[in-house]
Design an enzyme around this catalytic site. Structure first.
Site, PDB file in Angstrom:
ATOM      1  N   ASN A  61       2.646 -11.840  13.197  1.00 34.86           N
ATOM      2  CA  ASN A  61       1.713 -10.957  13.898  1.00 34.86           C
ATOM      3  C   ASN A  61       0.317 -11.202  13.318  1.00 34.86           C
ATOM      4  O   ASN A  61       0.032 -10.785  12.200  1.00 34.86           O
ATOM      5  CB  ASN A  61       2.154  -9.498  13.682  1.00 34.86           C
ATOM      6  CG  ASN A  61       1.142  -8.494  14.211  1.00 34.86           C
ATOM      7  OD1 ASN A  61       0.197  -8.855  14.914  1.00 34.86           O
ATOM      8  ND2 ASN A  61       1.324  -7.227  13.864  1.00 34.86           N
TER       9      ASN A  61
ATOM     10  N   LYS B 189      -2.445 -10.011  14.218  1.00 35.66           N
ATOM     11  CA  LYS B 189      -3.352  -8.863  14.348  1.00 35.66           C
ATOM     12  C   LYS B 189      -4.692  -9.337  14.931  1.00 35.66           C
ATOM     13  O   LYS B 189      -4.693 -10.231  15.772  1.00 35.66           O
ATOM     14  CB  LYS B 189      -3.497  -8.149  12.992  1.00 35.66           C
ATOM     15  CG  LYS B 189      -2.109  -7.804  12.403  1.00 35.66           C
ATOM     16  CD  LYS B 189      -2.150  -6.883  11.231  1.00 35.66           C
ATOM     17  CE  LYS B 189      -0.717  -6.633  10.755  1.00 35.66           C
ATOM     18  NZ  LYS B 189      -0.649  -5.700   9.636  1.00 35.66           N
TER      19      LYS B 189
ATOM     20  N   HIS C 112       3.383  -0.637  16.943  1.00 36.83           N
ATOM     21  CA  HIS C 112       3.025  -1.003  15.564  1.00 36.83           C
ATOM     22  C   HIS C 112       2.325   0.197  14.917  1.00 36.83           C
ATOM     23  O   HIS C 112       1.583   0.931  15.581  1.00 36.83           O
ATOM     24  CB  HIS C 112       2.109  -2.232  15.575  1.00 36.83           C
ATOM     25  CG  HIS C 112       1.915  -2.811  14.211  1.00 36.83           C
ATOM     26  ND1 HIS C 112       1.045  -2.249  13.296  1.00 36.83           N
ATOM     27  CD2 HIS C 112       2.505  -3.851  13.591  1.00 36.83           C
ATOM     28  CE1 HIS C 112       1.102  -2.952  12.167  1.00 36.83           C
ATOM     29  NE2 HIS C 112       1.985  -3.933  12.319  1.00 36.83           N
TER      30      HIS C 112
ATOM     31  N   GLU D 152      -0.207   0.414  13.187  1.00 40.08           N
ATOM     32  CA  GLU D 152      -1.666   0.424  13.352  1.00 40.08           C
ATOM     33  C   GLU D 152      -2.059   0.979  14.718  1.00 40.08           C
ATOM     34  O   GLU D 152      -3.084   1.635  14.863  1.00 40.08           O
ATOM     35  CB  GLU D 152      -2.218  -0.997  13.134  1.00 40.08           C
ATOM     36  CG  GLU D 152      -2.181  -1.359  11.656  1.00 40.08           C
ATOM     37  CD  GLU D 152      -1.962  -2.833  11.363  1.00 40.08           C
ATOM     38  OE1 GLU D 152      -2.146  -3.666  12.265  1.00 40.08           O
ATOM     39  OE2 GLU D 152      -1.588  -3.141  10.209  1.00 40.08           O
TER      40      GLU D 152
ATOM     41  N   GLU E  19       9.005  -1.309   9.461  1.00 47.82           N
ATOM     42  CA  GLU E  19       7.806  -1.628   8.697  1.00 47.82           C
ATOM     43  C   GLU E  19       7.321  -0.364   7.978  1.00 47.82           C
ATOM     44  O   GLU E  19       6.603   0.447   8.581  1.00 47.82           O
ATOM     45  CB  GLU E  19       6.689  -2.135   9.621  1.00 47.82           C
ATOM     46  CG  GLU E  19       7.026  -3.403  10.368  1.00 47.82           C
ATOM     47  CD  GLU E  19       5.767  -4.193  10.739  1.00 47.82           C
ATOM     48  OE1 GLU E  19       5.714  -5.365  10.389  1.00 47.82           O
ATOM     49  OE2 GLU E  19       4.849  -3.626  11.344  1.00 47.82           O
TER      50      GLU E  19
ATOM     51  N   GLY F  19       0.105  -4.673   4.410  1.00 47.20           N
ATOM     52  CA  GLY F  19      -1.211  -5.129   3.951  1.00 47.20           C
ATOM     53  C   GLY F  19      -1.579  -4.659   2.560  1.00 47.20           C
ATOM     54  O   GLY F  19      -2.728  -4.761   2.138  1.00 47.20           O
TER      55      GLY F  19
ATOM     56  N   SER G 102       4.069  -6.805   3.808  1.00 42.60           N
ATOM     57  CA  SER G 102       3.806  -7.710   2.679  1.00 42.60           C
ATOM     58  C   SER G 102       4.917  -8.741   2.462  1.00 42.60           C
ATOM     59  O   SER G 102       5.273  -9.044   1.320  1.00 42.60           O
ATOM     60  CB  SER G 102       3.534  -6.904   1.404  1.00 42.60           C
ATOM     61  OG  SER G 102       2.385  -6.097   1.571  1.00 42.60           O
TER      62      SER G 102
HETATM   63  P1  13P Z   1       1.436  -7.633   6.225  1.00 41.07           P
HETATM   64  O1  13P Z   1       2.473  -8.746   6.161  1.00 41.07           O
HETATM   65  O2  13P Z   1       0.034  -8.160   6.178  1.00 41.07           O
HETATM   66  O3  13P Z   1       1.719  -6.578   5.219  1.00 41.07           O
HETATM   67  O4  13P Z   1       1.579  -6.962   7.680  1.00 41.07           O
HETATM   68  C1  13P Z   1       2.835  -6.567   8.126  1.00 41.07           C
HETATM   69  C2  13P Z   1       2.732  -6.169   9.540  1.00 41.07           C
HETATM   70  O5  13P Z   1       2.143  -5.158   9.863  1.00 41.07           O
HETATM   71  C3  13P Z   1       3.354  -7.037  10.552  1.00 41.07           C
HETATM   72  O6  13P Z   1       3.384  -6.445  11.803  1.00 41.07           O
END
Ligand code: 13P
Length: 262
Positions: free
Chosen positions: A13, A15, A99, A101, A171, A177, A217
Site C-alpha cells: 500500500n 498510500k 484503512h 487512515e 492492522e 508507520g 511496520s
Molecule cells: P506501515 O508498513 O508503514 O506501518 O503501514 C502499514 C499500513 O498501513 C499498510 O496499509
C-alpha cells in the site's frame, strides 16, 4: 472462484506516495524480479493517478493491481470520488477498504465500509478490509471487542459466497508507520480470533480459506516470524513497499515462511 490462502499474499500500500514516473520505476523493478515471486500473490496498490500507467507495465505479468479506496456508487455527482467500475476499467483486481487512515481522517465508518465492500463485490473487485485497534484500546484490553465489532458491522449482510471473495487485513493502529510491530504472538492471537469468527459465521470451508493479512511496520526482518504463524497469510506493507529491494525481500521472506509452515 473462491480466493484461498494457499500462497503467501504480499500487498504494498503506497498510500500518498510516488508520482507517475516514480511509480513506473518501482513497478518496473518489481517486474524484473517477478519470477522469484511466483510462489506468492504480489499486489501493488499505488495512488489512483498511477493506476493506468502501471497497468500497462503489468500487462502479461503475474503482479496484481489494487486501489486504496473506492466510493460505493457506480457514477453520478460525487465530486472527487472514484467508483468500482472505474477501478475495474483501470485494471484493478483489489481495493483496500476501511484503512485506519481513512477511518481517522476521512470519516469512514463500519457502515460506509460495509457499503464499500458490497459495491466492490458487485464489480468483482476483491475488497481488502482493514480492521484494528488503537493503542488506547489495546491498553484497556479492548482489542478483541474492537475487532469483533468491526468484523460484525463491516461484513453485515454478506453471505458465504461473498465471504469467499473477501480479504481481511488486521492492522493495529499503534503499529502503523511507528516502527512498532505487533509480536508474532500478539498478531496471531487476533488472527486466530478472526479465523474462529469467520468459521463460525461462514462455515469451516469458507472461513478456513480466507486470507488474513497483518499490517503495521512489516519489514524484511520481521516478515518471516509473522508469516510463520498459522493464521497470518500475508502482509499489507506500507513504508517498506516504497522501495523495490525491501518489498522484494518481504515477499521472499513470506514465501520462505509459507513453505516451512505448509
Ligand atoms: P506501515 O508498513 O508503514 O506501518 O503501514 C502499514 C499500513 O498501513 C499498510 O496499509
Amino acid at each position: 472462484m473462491a480466493i484461498t490462502n494457499e500462497k503467501a499474499f504480499i500487498a504494498g500500500n503506497w498510500k500518498m506516495h510516488k508520482n507517475i514516473d516514480e511509480a513506473v520505476e518501482l513497478v518496473s523493478s518489481l517486474k524484473q524480479a517477478e519470477e522469484e515471486l511466483s510462489e506468492a500473490v504480489v499486489v501493488v496498490i499505488p495512488p489512483f493517478t498511477a493506476l493506468r500507467q502501471i497497468k500497462k507495465i503489468l500487462e502479461g505479468s503475474s503482479l496484481k493491481l489494487g486501489a486504496q479506496n473506492l466510493f460505493w456508487e457506480e457514477k453520478g455527482a460525487f465530486t472527487g470520488e472514484i467508483s468500482p467500475p472505474m477501478l475495474k476499467d483501470a485494471g484493478c483486481e483489489y481495493a483496500v477498504i476501511g484503512h485506519s487512515e481513512r477511518r481517522q481522517y476521512f470519516g469512514d465508518t463500519d457502515k460506509t465500509v460495509n457499503k464499500k465492500i458490497k459495491a466492490a463485490l458487485a464489480q468483482a473487485l476483491v475488497p481488502i478490509v482493514c480492521i484494528g485497534e488503537s493503542l488506547e484500546e489495546r491498553e484497556s484490553e479492548q482489542t478483541i471487542n474492537k475487532v469483533e465489532t468491526q468484523l460484525r458491522a463491516g461484513l453485515e449482510g454478506l453471505g458465504e459466497e461473498d465471504m469467499s471473495q473477501v480479504i481481511i487485513a488486521y492492522e493495529p493502529i499503534w503499529a502503523i508507520g511507528t516502527g512498532l510491530t505487533a509480536t508474532p504472538a500478539q498478531a496471531e492471537e487476533v488472527h486466530s480470533f478472526i479465523r474462529d469468527k469467520l468459521e463460525e459465521n461462514y462455515g469451516n470451508e469458507i472461513g478456513s480459506c480466507v486470507i488474513i493479512l497483518y499490517g503495521g511496520s512489516v519489514k524484511p526482518d520481521n516478515t518471516y516470524s509473522l508469516l510463520k504463524e498459522k493464521n497470518i497469510n500475508g502482509a499489507l506493507v506500507g513504508g517498506a513497499s516504497l522501495e523495490a529491494d525491501s518489498f522484494l525481500q518481504i515477499a521472499k521472506q513470506g514465501i520462505k515462511a509459507y513453505k516451512e509452515k505448509t
